[in-house]
Design a protein around this motif. Sequence first.
Motif, PDB file in Angstrom:
ATOM      1  N   LEU A 122       0.818  -1.213   0.000  1.00 49.28           N
ATOM      2  CA  LEU A 122       0.000   0.000   0.000  1.00 49.28           C
ATOM      3  C   LEU A 122       0.853   1.264   0.000  1.00 49.28           C
ATOM      4  O   LEU A 122       0.426   2.303  -0.512  1.00 49.28           O
ATOM      5  N   VAL A 123       2.059   1.177   0.559  1.00 47.09           N
ATOM      6  CA  VAL A 123       2.854   2.392   0.779  1.00 47.09           C
ATOM      7  C   VAL A 123       4.174   2.441   0.000  1.00 47.09           C
ATOM      8  O   VAL A 123       4.852   3.467  -0.001  1.00 47.09           O
ATOM      9  N   SER A 124       4.552   1.354  -0.630  1.00 49.19           N
ATOM     10  CA  SER A 124       5.793   1.378  -1.402  1.00 49.19           C
ATOM     11  C   SER A 124       5.669   0.497  -2.636  1.00 49.19           C
ATOM     12  O   SER A 124       4.837  -0.418  -2.681  1.00 49.19           O
ATOM     13  N   GLY A 125       6.484   0.808  -3.635  1.00 52.21           N
ATOM     14  CA  GLY A 125       6.412   0.067  -4.893  1.00 52.21           C
ATOM     15  C   GLY A 125       5.671   0.854  -5.945  1.00 52.21           C
ATOM     16  O   GLY A 125       4.967   1.837  -5.651  1.00 52.21           O
ATOM     17  N   PRO A 126       5.766   0.424  -7.209  1.00 53.24           N
ATOM     18  CA  PRO A 126       5.161   1.182  -8.324  1.00 53.24           C
ATOM     19  C   PRO A 126       3.648   1.276  -8.272  1.00 53.24           C
ATOM     20  O   PRO A 126       3.064   2.215  -8.807  1.00 53.24           O
ATOM     21  N   ASP A 127       2.995   0.310  -7.614  1.00 49.77           N
ATOM     22  CA  ASP A 127       1.525   0.317  -7.557  1.00 49.77           C
ATOM     23  C   ASP A 127       0.990   0.801  -6.217  1.00 49.77           C
ATOM     24  O   ASP A 127      -0.201   0.634  -5.927  1.00 49.77           O
ATOM     25  N   ALA A 128       1.833   1.397  -5.404  1.00 48.67           N
ATOM     26  CA  ALA A 128       1.406   1.850  -4.077  1.00 48.67           C
ATOM     27  C   ALA A 128       0.326   2.919  -4.187  1.00 48.67           C
ATOM     28  O   ALA A 128       0.474   3.901  -4.909  1.00 48.67           O
ATOM     29  N   LYS A 129      -0.762   2.728  -3.456  1.00 45.74           N
ATOM     30  CA  LYS A 129      -1.873   3.680  -3.479  1.00 45.74           C
ATOM     31  C   LYS A 129      -1.718   4.789  -2.446  1.00 45.74           C
ATOM     32  O   LYS A 129      -2.423   5.802  -2.519  1.00 45.74           O
ATOM     33  N   ALA A 130      -0.815   4.604  -1.508  1.00 42.52           N
ATOM     34  CA  ALA A 130      -0.644   5.621  -0.462  1.00 42.52           C
ATOM     35  C   ALA A 130       0.828   5.776  -0.129  1.00 42.52           C
ATOM     36  O   ALA A 130       1.256   5.531   1.005  1.00 42.52           O
ATOM     37  N   PRO A 131       1.640   6.210  -1.087  1.00 44.08           N
ATOM     38  CA  PRO A 131       3.091   6.286  -0.849  1.00 44.08           C
ATOM     39  C   PRO A 131       3.489   7.286   0.227  1.00 44.08           C
ATOM     40  O   PRO A 131       4.584   7.190   0.772  1.00 44.08           O
ATOM     41  N   GLU A 132       2.610   8.211   0.563  1.00 44.21           N
ATOM     42  CA  GLU A 132       2.944   9.207   1.586  1.00 44.21           C
ATOM     43  C   GLU A 132       2.334   8.865   2.952  1.00 44.21           C
ATOM     44  O   GLU A 132       2.449   9.650   3.894  1.00 44.21           O
ATOM     45  N   LEU A 133       1.724   7.701   3.051  1.00 47.04           N
ATOM     46  CA  LEU A 133       1.163   7.268   4.331  1.00 47.04           C
ATOM     47  C   LEU A 133       2.294   6.681   5.180  1.00 47.04           C
ATOM     48  O   LEU A 133       2.787   5.586   4.920  1.00 47.04           O
ATOM     49  N   LYS A 134       2.699   7.433   6.186  1.00 46.73           N
ATOM     50  CA  LYS A 134       3.818   7.001   7.024  1.00 46.73           C
ATOM     51  C   LYS A 134       3.467   6.963   8.513  1.00 46.73           C
ATOM     52  O   LYS A 134       4.051   6.201   9.265  1.00 46.73           O
TER      53      LYS A 134
END
Length: 331
Positions: A122-134
């Motif tokens: 969900l948070v990393s990788g090319p298909d991540a939908k929430a890359p800024e969710l930390k």
Amino acid sequence: MMKAVLRGAVLALGLGLAAPVLACELDRPLKIAGLDYDSAAFHTAVAGAIAEKGFGCKVERVPGAIAPLVNGMGRGDVDIVMEIWMANPVEAWVKQAADGKVEPLGTTFPDASEGWFVPRYLVSGPDAKAPELKSVQDLKRYKALFADPDEPGKGRFYNCVAGWVCEGINTKKLAVYGLAGDFTNIRGGSGEALVAAIEAALKRKRPVVFYYWGPSWLLGAYDLVKLEEPPFDPKIWEALKTSDAPKQATAYPTSRVVIGANVDLAKKAPQLAGFLKNYTTTSDLTSKMLAEAREKGVTPEQQALVFLRTQPDVWKKWLPADVAAKVASSL
């Protein structure tokens, strides 16, 4: 004659020498608390297998919940409990330890943890939908991603089981973090029902946010990311536990989990107690063992033998060389 041999064994241990391997030092079974949750059951099986194969002891598991088992340990009805969580110990342990009836031996694992998790996809990788969710503070703007089909406009947060201590803590955290109005607080009726819902989302690679703990088979089976929270603060943590309406929240503490023992065990069985004092693993290794056991559908006792066969570099350090050889030859 036998007393002299036993005195010699104890003296050898005191001098740091390899003592001879005798029959079990106890003239009765070693009584281990039979806690039924997965990590405790696994470590109980490992310790029991070594006591039987290496020290010639019979092992008896005493079933029950943690508080009565610790009270039983104080009375001598139980010799050891394989998991005492020191960051938030059960009240019975605090009392029995203060009365000098129980003591910690080895560290089952030093790094048990709790927190709020999301899957890595969900948070990393090319298909991540929430890359800024930390962090937990980021959840508010991602609530639509975790949409609750039964509560339009809200996300869904999977808490732990209703009535568990962690359920109350997480409910307070939702309020403190300003998320109570944005997320439905899902509290399952059982641990299995709750984890089934979480795993269903993970298998389908859907968005899901939930509380969990480690070691556990779930953390061993899936690649998960713990969301950041304010750094652990003991004063805030205490207020979070005791206040009905806390003003601040903090991350869960990392917990050292120890083997608890009746104080007479070391006097009656010094070699056995020495093994338990040396006993230590990690949360990560335990989680991997639990995940493998669940995937294969094997019992804790069966997985304990897998551990002994595949992790000799870990467990042989707990034992004198002759005892380790005896265990190895039995596998």
